[in-house]
Motif scaffolding. Structure first.
Motif, short mmCIF file in Angstrom:
data_model
loop_
_atom_site.label_atom_id
_atom_site.label_comp_id
_atom_site.label_asym_id
_atom_site.label_seq_id
_atom_site.Cartn_x
_atom_site.Cartn_y
_atom_site.Cartn_z
N UNK A 10 -6.15 14.19 1.58
CA UNK A 10 -5.82 12.81 2.42
C UNK A 10 -5.77 11.52 1.73
N UNK A 11 -5.21 10.68 2.38
CA UNK A 11 -5.10 9.30 1.62
C UNK A 11 -6.26 8.88 2.86
N UNK A 12 -7.44 8.25 2.32
CA UNK A 12 -8.43 7.71 3.15
C UNK A 12 -8.81 6.35 2.65
N UNK A 13 -8.92 5.26 3.26
CA UNK A 13 -9.19 4.00 2.78
C UNK A 13 -8.57 3.63 1.55
N UNK A 14 -7.24 4.05 1.33
CA UNK A 14 -6.49 3.78 0.07
C UNK A 14 -6.81 4.85 -1.27
N UNK A 15 -7.55 5.81 -0.93
CA UNK A 15 -7.77 6.69 -1.91
C UNK A 15 -7.57 8.22 -1.35
N UNK A 16 -7.15 8.96 -2.62
CA UNK A 16 -6.69 10.26 -2.50
C UNK A 16 -7.96 11.08 -2.67
N UNK A 17 -8.16 11.97 -1.32
CA UNK A 17 -9.33 12.62 -1.44
C UNK A 17 -9.24 14.03 -0.95
N UNK A 18 -9.91 15.15 -1.66
CA UNK A 18 -9.69 16.28 -1.12
C UNK A 18 -10.72 16.68 -0.26
N UNK A 19 -10.41 17.62 0.93
CA UNK A 19 -11.14 18.10 1.68
C UNK A 19 -12.47 18.75 1.09
N UNK A 20 -13.59 18.56 1.34
CA UNK A 20 -14.58 19.51 0.91
C UNK A 20 -15.31 18.61 -0.51
N UNK A 21 -14.43 17.48 -0.74
CA UNK A 21 -15.30 16.83 -2.11
C UNK A 21 -16.37 15.99 -1.88
N UNK A 22 -16.89 15.69 -2.79
CA UNK A 22 -18.36 15.01 -2.50
C UNK A 22 -18.37 13.54 -1.70
#
Length: 424
Positions: A10-22
């Protein structure tokens, strides 16, 4: 929830993050507080999502797809769902089921009672429970509610990585999570929902204490309507008792659910096909959804019920043909979503399964019932670009299944849609 295979990004707050990441949990909590909408990155440009807050103990946040956007995602995306028009969901979405992204709550309209004054017991005869009448989609039948929760719990999804991992404890956990933030008749659905926890002899007393604590809200008070509880459980047997009949469910060994003779007789007539499948196949589980009251002595009595056969993987099936197809898909190591009927009658076209491991669009698999001469409606109910596979089990052997992405196709294994396009 019951995830395996591809991990969502997902793109969250301008950052690409994978679900389940820290960083993911903290990022979506911040997005929820700031009323920001993440974007699922399964396709170029992304697809807008929203963040909902989970209620109860261990509460947190979860990213959910926006209403009516499931089919916009890539087929191998965890947020993908088949087009609503090829399942029973399309009939009830927006009318019986209303989701509010602003609050994260979903309001459900039910066509069965959650309280009562009289002691009458019934088997549903409307709201989609009758095979002879196509029902309204303005309210959910008992079967429709069970199908909705099964879908929301992602128990209709299958991936080879789930093999050996889908136990009753898993089923229960995901169904309870699916019931969170659901409102029915002005009350929390989760508070009324009883799903037996896995029984252990050494935990008998605390398990029984938790059960009776939840059931206490369904004990009648003088001069007031009696609240009904909602049960989802696996049926072990339904047998004659000293007075009436008893439904014995797994993981509740010391307390049967009573039902009267009228309900028992109607049960046998209404659910004869499901009961026949259950009796003929040792690997079929029978799931029951029911409303029930609780007497002052703590005895539960079923008021209304519906039944749903499922495979050993807890995938719902309506008959032996669906069972054969689902077992073929599981045995071949396929990834797919099992279609559910909700309120639709048996004559309505329904995609039995949607494959999520093929190249391009997700193929829709239809089983054509006996006596249906014109199968054109099966080819027209969905996006014309979606491949359609048809099987007429009373007239032919099962056709070859569309191949997995990247897997070579055996000679002569063209899909039905490809064969039709090629001409005679």
């Amino acid at each position: 929830m019951d995830s395996a295979g591809r991990r969502a990004a997902y793109l969250v707050g301008g950052r690409r993050l994978e679900a389940g990441s820290l960083e993911f949990a903290e990022a979506i909590a911040a997005a929820h507080a700031a009323h920001q909408r993440p974007r699922c990155l399964c396709l170029v440009g992304g697809i807008e999502m929203y963040v909902a807050r989970l209620a109860g103990a261990g509460s947190g946040h979860i990213v959910k797809r926006m209403p009516d956007t499931g089919s916009h995602h890539a087929p191998d995306c965890p947020s993908y769902e088949p087009p609503p028009e090829v399942s029973g969901l399309g009939q009830v979405l927006g009318s019986a089921i209303s989701e509010d992204p602003a609050t994260g709550e979903t309001t459900l309209k039910l066509d069965f009672a959650m309280s009562r004054i009289t002691g009458r017991s019934t088997v549903p005869t409307g709201g989609g429970e009758s095979d002879s009448v196509a029902s309204s989609g303005t309210k959910l039948s008992l079967r429709g509610l069970l199908h909705y929760l099964w879908d929301q719990a992602e128990l209709t999804r299958w991936h080879p990585g789930f093999t050996g991992k889908r136990t009753w404890a898993t089923v229960r956990k995901h169904l309870l999570q699916a019931a969170e933030n659901k409102i029915a008749r002005g009350d929390s659905l989760r508070s009324r929902l009883f799903i037996p926890e896995v029984f252990a002899v050494d935990q008998r007393d605390p398990i029984n204490a938790r059960r009776m604590s939840q059931w206490s809200q369904a004990i009648a008070s003088p001069g007031k309507p009696q609240h009904l509880m909602l049960l989802i459980a696996e049926v072990k047997e339904i047998v004659p008792a000293r007075y009436g009949f008893n439904a014995v469910v797994k993981h509740v060994p010391d307390q049967a659910f009573t039902l009267d003779e009228q309900l028992y007789r109607r049960l046998g007539r209404r659910f004869e096909p499901a009961l026949a499948l259950w009796g003929a196949a040792d690997d079929i589980h029978m799931v029951m959804i029911a409303t029930f009251s609780v007497a002052a002595a703590g005895i539960p009595t079923i008021v209304e019920l519906s039944l749903m056969p499922v495979t050993r993987q807890w995938l719902p099936v309506e008959d032996a043909f669906e069972k054969q197809l689902v077992e073929r898909l599981v045995g071949d190591g396929r990834s797919f979503i099992k279609g559910l009927r909700y309120n639709l009658g048996a004559a309505s076209a329904l995609a039995c399964a949607t494959l999520t491991d093929c190249e391009g669009s997700a193929p829709l698999l239809f089983i054509v019932p006996a006596g249906v001469e014109d199968d054109g409606r099966y080819l027209q109910v969905s996006d014309p670009s979606a491949p359609v596979w048809l099987w007429r089990p009373t007239a032919e052997a099962m056709p070859p299944i569309p191949r997995v992405a990247g897997r070579p196709r055996a000679a002569g294994s063209a899909t039905r849609a490809e064969a039709a396009a090629a001409g005679p």
